[in-house]
Scaffold this motif. Structure first.
Motif, PDB file in Angstrom:
ATOM      1  N   GLN A 193       0.684  -1.314   0.079  1.00  0.00           N
ATOM      2  CA  GLN A 193       0.035   0.142   0.165  1.00  0.00           C
ATOM      3  C   GLN A 193       0.663   1.136   0.023  1.00  0.00           C
ATOM      4  OE1 GLN A 193      -2.274  -0.937   3.534  1.00  0.00           O
ATOM      5  NE2 GLN A 193      -3.208  -2.796   2.515  1.00  0.00           N
ATOM      6  N   GLY A 194       2.083   1.214   0.181  1.00  0.00           N
ATOM      7  CA  GLY A 194       3.134   2.141   0.126  1.00  0.00           C
ATOM      8  C   GLY A 194       3.437   2.945   1.588  1.00  0.00           C
ATOM      9  N   THR A 195       2.718   2.358   2.499  1.00  0.00           N
ATOM     10  CA  THR A 195       3.362   2.874   3.669  1.00  0.00           C
ATOM     11  C   THR A 195       4.423   2.386   4.159  1.00  0.00           C
ATOM     12  OG1 THR A 195       1.807   1.219   4.838  1.00  0.00           O
ATOM     13  CG2 THR A 195       0.601   3.266   4.725  1.00  0.00           C
ATOM     14  N   ILE A 196       4.863   1.467   3.799  1.00  0.00           N
ATOM     15  CA  ILE A 196       6.294   1.188   4.040  1.00  0.00           C
ATOM     16  C   ILE A 196       6.980   1.274   2.724  1.00  0.00           C
ATOM     17  CG2 ILE A 196       7.803  -0.914   4.760  1.00  0.00           C
ATOM     18  CD1 ILE A 196       5.744  -1.820   6.847  1.00  0.00           C
ATOM     19  N   PRO A 197       8.215   2.166   2.899  1.00  0.00           N
ATOM     20  CA  PRO A 197       9.008   2.568   1.756  1.00  0.00           C
ATOM     21  C   PRO A 197      10.066   1.331   1.184  1.00  0.00           C
ATOM     22  CG  PRO A 197       9.650   3.663   3.577  1.00  0.00           C
ATOM     23  CD  PRO A 197       8.699   2.922   4.174  1.00  0.00           C
ATOM     24  N   ASP A 198      10.281   1.592   0.184  1.00  0.00           N
ATOM     25  CA  ASP A 198      11.395   0.825  -0.617  1.00  0.00           C
ATOM     26  C   ASP A 198      12.651   0.374   0.451  1.00  0.00           C
ATOM     27  OD1 ASP A 198      10.127   0.167  -2.789  1.00  0.00           O
ATOM     28  OD2 ASP A 198      11.179   1.654  -4.105  1.00  0.00           O
ATOM     29  N   TYR A 199      13.055   1.479   0.958  1.00  0.00           N
ATOM     30  CA  TYR A 199      14.281   1.216   2.054  1.00  0.00           C
ATOM     31  C   TYR A 199      13.976   0.324   3.029  1.00  0.00           C
ATOM     32  CZ  TYR A 199      12.660   5.483   4.550  1.00  0.00           C
ATOM     33  OH  TYR A 199      11.833   6.290   4.999  1.00  0.00           O
ATOM     34  N   GLN A 200      12.956   0.280   3.502  1.00  0.00           N
ATOM     35  CA  GLN A 200      12.890  -0.614   4.856  1.00  0.00           C
ATOM     36  C   GLN A 200      12.126  -1.933   4.237  1.00  0.00           C
ATOM     37  OE1 GLN A 200       9.845   1.770   7.031  1.00  0.00           O
ATOM     38  NE2 GLN A 200      11.274   1.766   8.688  1.00  0.00           N
ATOM     39  N   MET A 201      11.600  -1.997   2.894  1.00  0.00           N
ATOM     40  CA  MET A 201      11.393  -3.230   2.404  1.00  0.00           C
ATOM     41  C   MET A 201      12.800  -4.153   2.044  1.00  0.00           C
ATOM     42  SD  MET A 201       8.837  -5.534   1.909  1.00  0.00           S
ATOM     43  CE  MET A 201       9.796  -7.053   1.977  1.00  0.00           C
ATOM     44  N   SER A 202      13.643  -3.268   1.390  1.00  0.00           N
ATOM     45  CA  SER A 202      15.156  -3.827   0.935  1.00  0.00           C
ATOM     46  C   SER A 202      15.741  -4.316   2.172  1.00  0.00           C
ATOM     47  CB  SER A 202      15.963  -2.545   0.410  1.00  0.00           C
ATOM     48  OG  SER A 202      15.259  -2.088  -0.406  1.00  0.00           O
TER      49      SER A 202
END
Ligand code: URA
Length: 436
Positions: free
Chosen positions: A30-39
C-alpha cells in the motif's frame, strides 16, 4: 507496529509472527512502508531465512495482496507447471499444448526473462502478432476454447510480488529460498489451479547452484502448495548446460515447434518435457501412472494434435499462425556464425551461464528493464555434454545483428566449452522427484 523493530527482529535471526509479516507486506504493497525498509527486510530474510510457517504466511499474504483468477467456470482439471528458470528452457511451449490435448486445462501465467534466464512471454512475443496481455475474461475464454492460454501477470494478480520482485532484482536478494517460494507460489496459487508441477533447476544457469539448495527450494514450494490443498510434484533438473539445442527467443520457438511435430525425441529437452507433462496428467487424473501418461503423450505428438493445438492457441492470441507453418517468417538475425571445436574429443562442459550471457549481450535478453528484445538473435545447433566432436566441427551457431555484439557474444561462447580426450557421460537431466 514499528517497521524497523520488525526488521531488527529478523536481522537478529528471530521468527516473525503472522501479524508482523502481514503488517509489513501489506504496508509495503500500500506504500506506507517505503522501499528502503522493504530492502532491509528482504536482505534480513535473505541472510537469516524463514521457517516453513513464516514462508507460508508470506506466500498467503502476497497472494491475497491482489485478485485471484476466477476459474470456477472451467470443469476440466486445472493443472499448471512452473520452472524456476534457466537457459534454453522452452518446456512450457511444448508441455502446455500437450497437456491440453490430454484433457487438462492449463491456465498459465508466465514471466519474462530475468537476468540471464529466458522468459516464456518474450519467446511467445517473437511470433508476429502474439498478444500475451489478455484480460482475465479473454484468458478464461481462451482456455474454454482450446484448453490452455499463456499470459503475463496482470496488475491485479499478486501486486506485492510485482513490487517486491523488482526491488529484489536490484538489491541482491533474488536467490533466497523463502523469497523465491513466496514469489512463485503466490502467483501460481492465484491462478485458481488444482495442482502444480514444479521444474526446479540446479546448476550454473539457475538461481540454485547446488542440488542441495534446489532440493531445499523444491521442498519449500511443495510444502506451501500442499498446505493450500494443491496436488504438488517437483522434479529437480539439470541446468549446468542449456536445455535443448537453442537459446534465444525466435530460435526457441523454432525448436519447440519441431518438438511438437515429433522431432528431437530423446533430447534432454523432450525427456524433461515428457516427464513433467506426465506428472501433470497423473495429478489431473487423466492417467493412472506416469508410464501410461507418456504413452498417451507420444500418441498425441505422432497424431499432429499437439502442434495443431499450439497453433489454435496462438491464433486465439492474435498471432500470425502462418509463421508457425513457415518458420522462416519468424524474426531472423542477419549474421549466423559457427563456433568451431578447438580440438577433437568429448564435450566435458557446455556452460549454461556463459551461453546465457552470450544471448543477453546479443540482445536476446534485457540489460535494463525497459530494453527492447532482439527476437532473432541467440544460439542454435548446440552440441551437448558427452558428444564426440571433431576438430573444427561447429559446437554452436551464434546469431547476431551486429559484428560488435557478435564479438562480445563469442567471448562468452569460447568460455562455455571444455573438451576432454576421454569419453564423458551425458549428465542426468532429472536428478530427483520431490513430493513432500
Ligand atoms: N521466478 C519468480 O517468479 N520469482 C522468483 O523469485 C524467482 C523466479
Amino acid at each position: 507496529m514499528v517497521p524497523q523493530w520488525i526488521i531488527e527482529k529478523k536481522r537478529d535471526g528471530h521468527v516473525l509472527t503472522a501479524e508482523e509479516i502481514r503488517f509489513f507486506i501489506n504496508g509495503y504493497t500500500q506504500g506506507t512502508i517505503p522501499d528502503y525498509q522493504m530492502s532491509a527486510m528482504a536482505m534480513a530474510i535473505f541472510l537469516k531465512g524463514m521457517t516453513p510457517e513464516e514462508t507460508a504466511v508470506l506466500t498467503d499474504t502476497m497472494m491475497h495482496s491482489g485478485a485471484m483468477v476466477d476459474t470456477s467456470s472451467i470443469q476440466l482439471p486445472k493443472v499448471d507447471k512452473h520452472s524456476t528458470g534457466g537457459i534454453g528452457d522452452k518446456v512450457s511451449l511444448i508441455l502446455a499444448p500437450l497437456a491440453a490435448c490430454a484433457g487438462l486445462a492449463v491456465p498459465m501465467i508466465s514471466g519474462r526473462g530475468l537476468g540471464i534466464t529466458g522468459g516464456t512471454l518474450d519467446k511467445l512475443e517473437s511470433i508476429p502478432g502474439f498478444n500475451v496481455n489478455l484480460s482475465e475474461k479473454q484468458f478464461i475464454e481462451t482456455i474454454h476454447k482450446c484448453g490452455f492460454s499463456m499470459i503475463g501477470q496482470t496488475g491485479e494478480i499478486a501486486p506485492a510480488d510485482k513490487k517486491l520482485y523488482a526491488l529484489r532484482d536490484v538489491t541482491g536478494t533474488v536467490a533466497s529460498i523463502p523469497l523465491i517460494t513466496a514469489s512463485i507460489m503466490c502467483k501460481k496459487m492465484a491462478e485458481g489451479i488444482d495442482s502444480l508441477v514444479l521444474d526446479v533447476k540446479w546448476g550454473t544457469g539457475a538461481f540454485m547452484r547446488t542440488v542441495a539448495d534446489a532440493t531445499a527450494l523444491a521442498q519449500s514450494m511443495v510444502r506451501v502448495g500442499k498446505a493450500m490443498n494443491k496436488g504438488m510434484v517437483a522434479l529437480l533438473t539439470d541446468m549446468n548446460q542449456p536445455l535443448g539445442r537453442t537459446a534465444g527467443n525466435a530460435l526457441e520457438i523454432i525448436e519447440s515447434m519441431e518438438c511438437l511435430q515429433g522431432q528431437h525425441a530423446g533430447d534432454d529437452l523432450m525427456n524433461i518435457t515428457m516427464a513433467l507433462t506426465a506428472e501433470m496428467l497423473v495429478l489431473g487424473k487423466q492417467a493412472a501412472t506416469v508410464d501410461e501418461a507418456r504413452g498417451m503423450l507420444e500418441k498425441i505428438i505422432a497424431s499432429g494434435a499437439a502442434f495443431a493445438k499450439f497453433k489454435e492457441m496462438a491464433a486465439l492470441h492474435g498471432a500470425d499462425v502462418s509463421a508457425l507453418d513457415d518458420l522462416s517468417k519468424l524474426p531472423k538475425a542477419s549474421i549466423a556464425k559457427p563456433f568451431p571445436a578447438p580440438a577433437a574429443g568429448y564435450l566435458a562442459k557446455v556452460d549454461a551461464e556463459s551461453i546465457g550471457r552470450a544471448v543477453l549481450v546479443l540482445g536476446g535478453g534485457r540489460q535494463k528493464t525497459d530494453d527492447k528484445i532482439d527476437y532473432g538473435v541467440g544460439t542454435s545447433g548446440l552440441a551437448k555434454i558427452g558428444d564426440k566432436v571433431a576438430k573444427g566441427q561447429p559446437l554452436v551457431v551464434v546469431h547476431a545483428n551486429s559484428e560488435e555484439k557478435l564479438a562480445q557474444a563469442m567471448a562468452y561462447v569460447e568460455k562455455a566449452f571444455e573438451i576432454s580426450a576421454q569419453p564423458v557421460a551425458a549428465p542426468k537431466a532429472i536428478v530427483a522427484r520431490i513430493t513432500g
